[in-house]
Each structure stands twice: as structure tokens, then as C-alpha cells.
Design a protein around this motif. Structure first.
Motif, PDB file in Angstrom:
ATOM      1  N   THR A  19     -26.418  -5.742  -1.411  1.00  0.00           N
ATOM      2  CA  THR A  19     -25.045  -5.649  -0.754  1.00  0.00           C
ATOM      3  C   THR A  19     -25.200  -4.451   0.744  1.00  0.00           C
ATOM      4  OG1 THR A  19     -23.540  -5.655  -2.778  1.00  0.00           O
ATOM      5  CG2 THR A  19     -22.656  -4.523  -0.781  1.00  0.00           C
ATOM      6  N   ASN A  37     -19.831 -11.962  -0.836  1.00  0.00           N
ATOM      7  CA  ASN A  37     -20.429 -10.470  -1.649  1.00  0.00           C
ATOM      8  C   ASN A  37     -18.905 -12.190  -3.141  1.00  0.00           C
ATOM      9  OD1 ASN A  37     -19.869  -9.530  -4.118  1.00  0.00           O
ATOM     10  ND2 ASN A  37     -19.956  -7.552  -2.841  1.00  0.00           N
ATOM     11  N   ASP A  81     -24.305 -12.844  -1.124  1.00  0.00           N
ATOM     12  CA  ASP A  81     -24.724 -12.131  -2.176  1.00  0.00           C
ATOM     13  C   ASP A  81     -24.516 -12.263  -3.203  1.00  0.00           C
ATOM     14  OD1 ASP A  81     -24.308  -8.847  -2.661  1.00  0.00           O
ATOM     15  OD2 ASP A  81     -23.361  -8.181  -1.522  1.00  0.00           O
TER      16      ASP A  81
HETATM   17 MN    MN Z   1     -23.849  -5.410  -4.646  1.00  0.00          MN
END
Ligand code: MN
Ligand code: ADP
Length: 176
Positions: A19, A37, A81
Motif C-alpha cells: 500500500t 487497493n 495493490d
Molecule cells: Mn496494504
């Protein structure tokens, strides 16, 4: 369809710095790049199946997730991610970055994060056994899989510079 911007996966064992790297890379690259994400996105887009008590984590409905992400990824410029990379078909991915972290450093990061002992141990084993790296190598051609160390802030900065330089080259090689 031809993409104007590359899609990049930042993967690695939890705590390796996915991240942090993805956020910093997105900031460095600017418009139109986006940081996806996947843990958050799977929740937002309702692609969760069930809670796995043993693994202490949500199970993602991968088919549904891919269906949801495909239109975004076809346009390009996505920094993915996630700790899994094999879900994404090769045609959608241009670079896979596998972050690696020293076990004692990873142990500290996961402790700080408040993970339970068994979850910490599982993740440390995953890192030692190079599970994510192997998964990346099994899923993509070797030319697009790179392994980068993520023990220190300096390394993170170097990594982001390096990936940004790779993006510039990719763009030069793929005019329109
Ligand atoms: Mn993460
Ligand atoms: P992940 O998304 O892979 O779980 P994070 O980016 O959330 O990892 O990082 C976990 C923690 O470790 C955060 O507190 C972050 O600031 C720190 N961290 C990550 N990468 C590095 C690094 N290369 N050097 C120093 N600290 C780092």
C-alpha cells in the motif's frame, strides 16, 4: 484493445509495503493513474464471499472481482495493490512487482499492526517460503516479474523511482 497506460501489480506478503509503494507510485505518476487497493475495492464492489475464521480474513469472490475490474483495467493506468496476483489474466498486466522484506523487520511491522500470533507466523512463513514470488512466476512471463527489497524507507523511495522510470519506458515503447 490497446492500452495507453500500463497496469502494474504491486504484490507481496502482508506488511511488505504494497500500500505504501502503490500510494507513493500513484502520486509520483499523477493523472490518470489510480491506486486499486483490492481488499477495500472488493468490499466496496461487494465481491466478498464469506469470512474465513481460520485465516481471520474475508474470502474474495475472484470471478466477480475480475468482472468488476476488467473495464477499468482495459483502459490501463491501474496500480493494483494485493497479496494475490494470479487472478489477473496476463493480457491485462504489464508489470508485476513482488516486494520482499527481511523476516525480523516483517515481524515488527505485523506486531505493530496488532496481528494475532498465528497470523503473524503464517505471514512470516509465507515470506520465507517465497509463496507470493512463486505465484507471480507461475502466473506471468519472467520478463515482467521483478522482485524488490522493501526493508527501509530508502529502498522504498528507490523502488518507486525505478518503477516510475519503467513506466516512462513503457510509454515510449507504446505510442498510441
Ligand atoms: Mn496494504
Ligand atoms: P502492505 O500493504 O503490504 O500490507 P503497508 O504498505 O501497509 O504494507 O506497510 C506496512 C507498514 O510497514 C506500514 O507502517 C509502512 O509504513 C511500513 N513500511 C512498508 N514498507 C516499508 C519500507 N520499505 N520501509 C520502512 N517502512 C515500511
Amino acid at each position: 484493445m490497446h492500452r495507453l497506460y500500463p497496469n502494474i501489480i504491486i504484490t507481496g506478503t502482508p506488511g511488505c509495503g504494497k500500500t505504501s509503494h502503490a500510494e507513493s507510485l500513484k502520486d509520483q505518476l499523477g493523472e490518470p493513474y489510480q491506486h486499486f487497493n483490492i481488499s477495500d475495492l472488493a468490499k466496496e464492489r461487494k465481491c466478498l464471499e464469506e469470512y474465513d475464521e481460520n485465516l481471520d480474513t474475508w474470502v474474495v469472490d475472484e470471478d466477480k472481482l475480475l468482472d468488476s475490474l476488467e473495464p477499468d483495467m482495459e483502459k490501463g493506468g491501474i496500480v493494483v495493490d494485493w497479496h494475490c496476483c494470479e487472478v489477473f489474466p496476463e493480457r491485462l498486466i504489464d508489470l508485476v512487482v513482488v516486494l520482499r522484506t527481511d523476516n525480523s523487520i516483517l515481524h515488527q511491522r505485523l506486531t505493530k499492526r496488532g496481528y494475532k500470533d498465528n497470523k503473524i507466523q503464517e505471514n512470516l512463513d509465507c515470506e520465507i517460503m517465497q509463496v507470493i514470488l512463486q505465484e507471480a512466476r507461475d502466473s506471468y512471463i519472467p520478463e515482467i516479474v521483478i522482485e524488490l527489497r522493501s526493508d527501509s524507507v530508502e529502498e522504498m523511495e528507490e523502488n518507486v523511482e525505478r518503477i516510475a522510470a519503467w513506466v516512462e519506458n513503457w510509454r515510449a515503447d507504446h505510442p498510441n
